[in-house]
Design an enzyme around this catalytic site. Structure first.
Site, PDB file in Angstrom:
ATOM      1  N   GLY A  66      -4.596 -18.096  -8.215  1.00  0.00           N
ATOM      2  CA  GLY A  66      -5.561 -18.150  -7.117  1.00  0.00           C
ATOM      3  C   GLY A  66      -6.832 -18.849  -7.546  1.00  0.00           C
ATOM      4  O   GLY A  66      -7.148 -18.946  -8.734  1.00  0.00           O
ATOM      5  N   GLY A 114      -1.072 -16.231  -9.638  1.00  0.00           N
ATOM      6  CA  GLY A 114      -0.474 -16.480  -8.335  1.00  0.00           C
ATOM      7  C   GLY A 114       0.687 -17.440  -8.380  1.00  0.00           C
ATOM      8  O   GLY A 114       1.569 -17.405  -7.515  1.00  0.00           O
ATOM      9  N   GLU A 137      -4.795 -11.994 -16.464  1.00  0.00           N
ATOM     10  CA  GLU A 137      -5.884 -11.337 -15.732  1.00  0.00           C
ATOM     11  C   GLU A 137      -6.782 -10.442 -16.571  1.00  0.00           C
ATOM     12  O   GLU A 137      -7.983 -10.328 -16.298  1.00  0.00           O
ATOM     13  CB  GLU A 137      -5.294 -10.538 -14.561  1.00  0.00           C
ATOM     14  CG  GLU A 137      -4.757 -11.396 -13.431  1.00  0.00           C
ATOM     15  CD  GLU A 137      -3.386 -11.982 -13.713  1.00  0.00           C
ATOM     16  OE1 GLU A 137      -2.922 -12.845 -12.941  1.00  0.00           O
ATOM     17  OE2 GLU A 137      -2.747 -11.570 -14.719  1.00  0.00           O
ATOM     18  N   ASP A 145      -1.459  -8.922 -10.747  1.00  0.00           N
ATOM     19  CA  ASP A 145      -1.207  -8.624  -9.337  1.00  0.00           C
ATOM     20  C   ASP A 145      -0.010  -9.447  -8.866  1.00  0.00           C
ATOM     21  O   ASP A 145       0.906  -9.689  -9.630  1.00  0.00           O
ATOM     22  CB  ASP A 145      -2.469  -8.869  -8.500  1.00  0.00           C
ATOM     23  CG  ASP A 145      -2.934 -10.323  -8.514  1.00  0.00           C
ATOM     24  OD1 ASP A 145      -2.409 -11.127  -9.310  1.00  0.00           O
ATOM     25  OD2 ASP A 145      -3.831 -10.670  -7.717  1.00  0.00           O
TER      26      ASP A 145
END
Length: 350
Positions: A66, A114, A137, A145
Site C-alpha cells: 500500500g 499489499g 510491517e 495485514d
C-alpha cells in the site's frame, strides 16, 4: 486506459490486469483497489474469459504494498482515507481468495505487504529469479495485514512466524517453501506464460492452468528457510517475544544472531501484536476471521505513535532510525496489546 494506474485488457481468453505505477513499485492507492475490484467482478461475469492474470509494469516489482505515505498523511489529517483503504483492500483480498475462475499472479520482482495480498491468496502464484517477497510491517511500526495472519501460519513449522516478525525479504524458492507461491519461472519467459494462458480454451479449470504453468517451471535452488528450519522452529515456537529473543540468544550460528539483531530493530509493540495475531490466525477457521481481526488492529494503529514514527523514518525523512515508544518489548504492557484487538466498528463486511 493506458495512462491509468491499472490497465485492463483482454488477450485471447485471458483477462489481463496490469498495475501501472512502476516508479512507485506499483504501490496501491484507493483508486487502484477499486479498479482492481471492478475488473475482477467484470471478468468473473464474462463467459469468454477463461482465466485472469495480474502483473506489474516495470522491471523492479510486482507490487511493493500500500501507499504508506498516503496512509500516514490520512492518519495525520484525521480523515477516513486509511480506514476506507483497509476495508476495501481486505474485501479485495477475500475476493481473490474465493475467485471463481483461475487467477494467476506474476510475482516478478518486489512483492511486499499489499502485493502479497494481491498474489498469495490466488490459486496460481508464479515467482521468478527476481522475486523478493516480504511482510515488512514490524519495521514501520505496523503489523502484517491483507490476510497474512491466515497465510503465514500455514508455512512449515515456524517459518511464517519468522517472516511475520522479522519482516525480512525472501527469494522465490523460500516463497514456495513457505506456501506463498507455487511455481518458479524465468522472468524472461513471463510473456510466453501470458500468451499460453491467453490460448487456453474456454471453460479451462485450475488443473488445466496448472498443467500450462508447469511447462514453464524451473528447478528451484536451496531454500534458506528450509536450511535453517530447525533453528527457526526451536526459537519461534514460543508465544512471547521475550522468550523468542532469549531462545535466539542461546542458539549458535550467524542465522540466529542476525535474526535476533533484526528483531531488536523492530517496533516492540508491533512485534508483540504481530505474534498475538499470528497465533490467533493459526487457530482461526477462515480468512474472513483473520481479516476482521487485522482490520481491528489496523484501525487502532492510527492512534499508535510507532505507526507515525516508523513511516517517518522509512519513507519521509528516510533516516532509517526510528525511535520506538516504548523502546523495548519488556516495556510493552499487555493492556496495550489488548487495545489493538478492540472489534472494528462497523465490522468488516465481505
Amino acid at each position: 486506459m493506458q495512462h491509468s494506474e491499472v490497465i485492463i485488457e483482454r488477450r485471447g481468453t485471458a483477462g489481463i490486469i496490469r498495475l501501472n505505477r512502476p516508479r512507485a513499485l506499483n504501490s496501491l492507492t484507493l483508486p487502484m483497489i477499486r479498479a482492481l475490484a471492478e475488473a475482477l467482478q467484470g471478468f468473473a461475469s464474462e463467459s469468454d474469459v477463461a482465466s485472469v492474470v495480474i502483473t506489474g509494469e516495470g522491471e523492479r516489482g510486482f507490487c511493493a504494498g500500500g501507499d504508506i505515505r498516503a496512509l500516514h498523511e490520512s492518519a495525520r489529517a484525521g480523515n477516513d482515507l486509511a480506514g476506507t483503504f483497509w476495508r476495501e483492500e481486505f474485501r479485495l483480498n477475500h475476493m481473490i481468495a474465493v475467485y471463481p475462475k483461475p487467477y494467476v499472479a506474476l510475482m516478478d520482482g518486489i512483492t511486499m505487504g499489499g502485493g502479497v495480498g494481491l498474489s498469495s491468496h490466488g490459486r496460481h502464484r508464479i515467482v521468478t529469479e527476481r522475486t523478493r517477497l516480504a511482510m515488512p510491517e514490524t519495521g514501520i511500526g505496523y503489523v502484517p495485514d491483507v490476510g497474512a495472519t491466515w497465510l503465514l501460519p500455514k508455512a512449515p513449522g515456524e517459518a511464517g512466524t519468522w517472516l511475520g516478525l522479522t519482516g525480512l525479504d525472501i527469494a522465490a524458492v523460500d516463497a514456495i517453501y513457505a506456501c506463498l507461491a507455487d511455481v518458479q519461472v524465468a522472468s524472461s519467459r513471463l510473456g510466453e506464460v501470458i500468451e499460453a494462458l491467453s490460448s487456453l480454451p474456454l471453460g479451462s479449470s485450475s488443473i488445466d492452468v496448472d498443467t500450462c504453468l508447469q511447462a514453464f517451471a524451473e528447478l528451484q535452488g536451496e531454500s534458506r528457510l528450509r536450511q535453517n528450519a530447525a533453528v527457526i522452529d526451536r526459537a519461534f515456537r514460543f508465544d512471547s517475544v521475550e522468550e523468542i529473543l532469549a531462545a535466539l540468544a542461546g542458539e549458535e550460528g550467524e542465522f540466529a544472531a542476525e535474526t535476533r539483531r533484526v528483531l531488536l530493530t523492530r517496533s516492540p509493540t508491533s512485534l508483540k501484536l504481530a505474534l498475538r495475531l499470528l497465533r490467533a490466525g493459526r487457530r482461526s477457521a477462515s480468512l474472513a476471521e483473520c481479516l476482521g481481526r487485522e482490520l481491528s488492529a489496523c484501525l487502532q494503529m492510527l492512534h499508535n505513535p510507532d505507526f507515525f514514527e516508523g513511516i517517518r523514518a522509512a519513507v519521509i525523512d528516510k533516516d532509517r532510525n526510528p525511535k520506538w515508544s516504548p523502546a523495548s518489548v519488556e516495556a510493552v504492557e499487555p493492556a496495550t496489546v489488548e487495545r489493538f484487538l478492540k472489534p472494528a466498528d462497523p465490522p468488516l463486511s465481505l
